[in-house]
Enzyme design. Structure first.
Site, mmCIF file in Angstrom:
data_model
loop_
_atom_site.group_PDB
_atom_site.id
_atom_site.type_symbol
_atom_site.label_atom_id
_atom_site.label_comp_id
_atom_site.label_asym_id
_atom_site.label_seq_id
_atom_site.Cartn_x
_atom_site.Cartn_y
_atom_site.Cartn_z
ATOM 1 N N ARG A 72 1.007 -1.441 -0.021
ATOM 2 C CA ARG A 72 -0.034 -0.028 0.150
ATOM 3 C C ARG A 72 0.761 1.247 -0.239
ATOM 4 N NH1 ARG A 72 -5.470 -0.653 1.612
ATOM 5 N NH2 ARG A 72 -5.328 1.548 2.610
ATOM 6 N N THR A 130 -11.093 -1.225 13.672
ATOM 7 C CA THR A 130 -11.055 -1.888 14.967
ATOM 8 C C THR A 130 -12.328 -2.833 14.694
ATOM 9 O OG1 THR A 130 -12.863 0.148 15.553
ATOM 10 C CG2 THR A 130 -10.762 0.051 16.516
ATOM 11 N N CYS A 183 -18.504 -0.399 9.786
ATOM 12 C CA CYS A 183 -18.876 0.852 11.143
ATOM 13 C C CYS A 183 -20.276 0.233 11.403
ATOM 14 C CB CYS A 183 -19.177 2.025 10.304
ATOM 15 S SG CYS A 183 -17.587 2.745 9.928
#
Length: 429
Positions: free
Chosen positions: A43, A88, A263
């Site tokens: 990346r 997360t 999310c």
């Protein structure tokens, strides 16, 4: 601290250059010297070529930016203001996986100096920054948190695929471990967020403010998903119902769907996990998660029921699934509930052509063990519009009919083709 950053006497480091970290790093780099750090060397190489691996940032955003992309931890020693923007996720048991956050805290801790600032943006439960991350910073730096270094939290509000609600025009929540640190952190973010920031009274409030944004959306969508199951049994269309109810001024137009991503489909578990630690078992939030997690299985069952009743040969049934990413017009496949639905279909031994114009086939194979088809075929007993990518919004019914068998089902999970399909059996959530 802020003045030293603006004067380029000190540097900012953004740790984690995904869909949140890279846009932030580039915006800051228009005003300050920035170190963009990521552990993924592939990346980093792409960003050094002015390419965004997430395909969210245009190449011109890299121009005239004072930024160094690196995977070398030693380079981080040059920074004095650290912003952590790592994922997360939850594990297979829906338990928060703090590994990326812990590893990032270790990395920052090893290079932390007296007077430095560390701000977390990763979505997590209230208390995580101070109770879980700060001790790691202290352990690896030998410094005392809130005394030798300052701590803050400013949750990300990036919406992948959304070109209208951007970092610069979306109010940012900021918090700090003291009044002084709050003002310094606020000033840093105010340099790139043109509409201003909201100063939360403390770090836990900022953490909680972020996590309930997504918990609220999750609950509203779960209500619509449950209503869609009820309305399907009644024999009416949920989108028609929402349109009718939407004529009331205080009705909020949420729609049913597969709730995936990193999310809405994940964050509520962080809140219920924290509640359990405190001796409270969430009822409303957990119920909403249960409904949304069951939707891939529900959709797959509806498709199989149609195939059994209508396909020329159920044993040789073939299904086309349009879309693999967690939402429209993005390349992100994390926590894709479409993949869960495909797995359910495969459990019934039907053949599935899984396609997506944005998803990377290798990533889909690695993450889910599923193969993306190179192109759309023919002879389908069911066509599932799972993700509303732009290329999938303008199919003619003649085209859809040409790739489908007689009596095929068109499962329009997004309701895009409502009242436009007459030759195929139409069904939506």
């Amino acid at each position: 601290m802020y003045q030293s950053l603006i004067n380029k006497e000190k540097k900012v480091a953004v740790v984690g250059l995904g869909y949140v970290g890279l846009p932030l790093a580039l915006e800051l780099a228009a005003h300050m010297d920035v170190i963009g750090f990521d552990i993924n060397s592939k990346r980093i190489a792409m960003m050094q070529r002015k390419e965004d691996p997430s395909k969210e940032v245009d190449a011109d955003m890299f121009a005239n930016r004072s930024i160094l992309f690196t995977d070398d931890v030693n380079v981080l020693k040059e920074a004095s203001f650290f912003i952590v923007t790592v994922p997360t996720p939850v594990d297979d048991h829906k338990v928060p996986d703090l590994t990326p956050l812990q590893k990032a805290s270790e990395t920052v801790g090893k290079v932390l100096k007296k007077g430095d600032y560390v701000v977390y943006e990763s979505t997590t439960y209230p208390g995580c920054t101070e109770d879980d991350c700060m001790p790691i910073l202290e352990q690896f730096s030998g410094l005392k948190g809130k005394v030798d270094f300052k701590l803050g939290y400013s949750p990300e509000r990036i919406n992948p695929g959304d070109k209208h609600h951007t970092l610069s025009n979306t109010v940012k929540i900021v918090s700090g471990c003291s009044d002084e640190s709050l003002q310094e952190i606020a000033a840093v973010y105010e340099s790139v967020v043109k509409v201003g920031v909201h100063r939360a009274p403390n770090i836990k409030v900022a953490e909680a403010g972020k996590i309930i944004e997504n918990a609220q959306r999750d609950l509203n969508i779960s209500l619509m998903n449950e209503l869609s199951i009820i309305f399907d049994r009644i024999g009416i269309n949920t989108f028609d119902v929402v349109e009718a109810a939407g004529t009331k001024w205080n009705f909020h137009k949420y729609t049913p769907g597969l709730v995936g991503g990193h999310c809405i489909g994940v964050d509520p578990y962080y809140l219920t996990y924290k509640a359990q630690q405190l001796g409270y078992n969430s009822k409303v939030i957990a119920s909403g998660r249960f409904v949304n997690d069951e939707m891939p299985r529900y959709v797959a069952k509806k498709i199989i029921q149609h195939i059994i009743k209508n396909a020329p040969s159920a044993a040789n049934a073939k299904v086309l699934v349009l879309g693999a990413t967690f939402k429209e017009n993005v390349s992100d496949i994390r926590n894709s509930k479409v993949a869960d639905m495909v797995r359910e279909l495969l459990e019934y031994n039907v053949a599935v052509d899984f396609v997506d114009p944005h998803a990377d086939a290798e990533e889909v194979k690695h993450e889910y063990g599923l193969n993306l088809a190179a192109e759309i075929g023919k002879g389908y007993d069911a066509i599932v519009l799972a993700v509303a990518h732009n290329p999938y919004k303008d199919f003619s019914e003649e085209y859809l009919s040409s790739i489908a068998n007689e009596k095929a089902l068109f499962a329009d999970l997004k309701g895009i083709y409502r009242n436009k399909i007459s030759k195929l059996k139409y069904w939506s959530l």
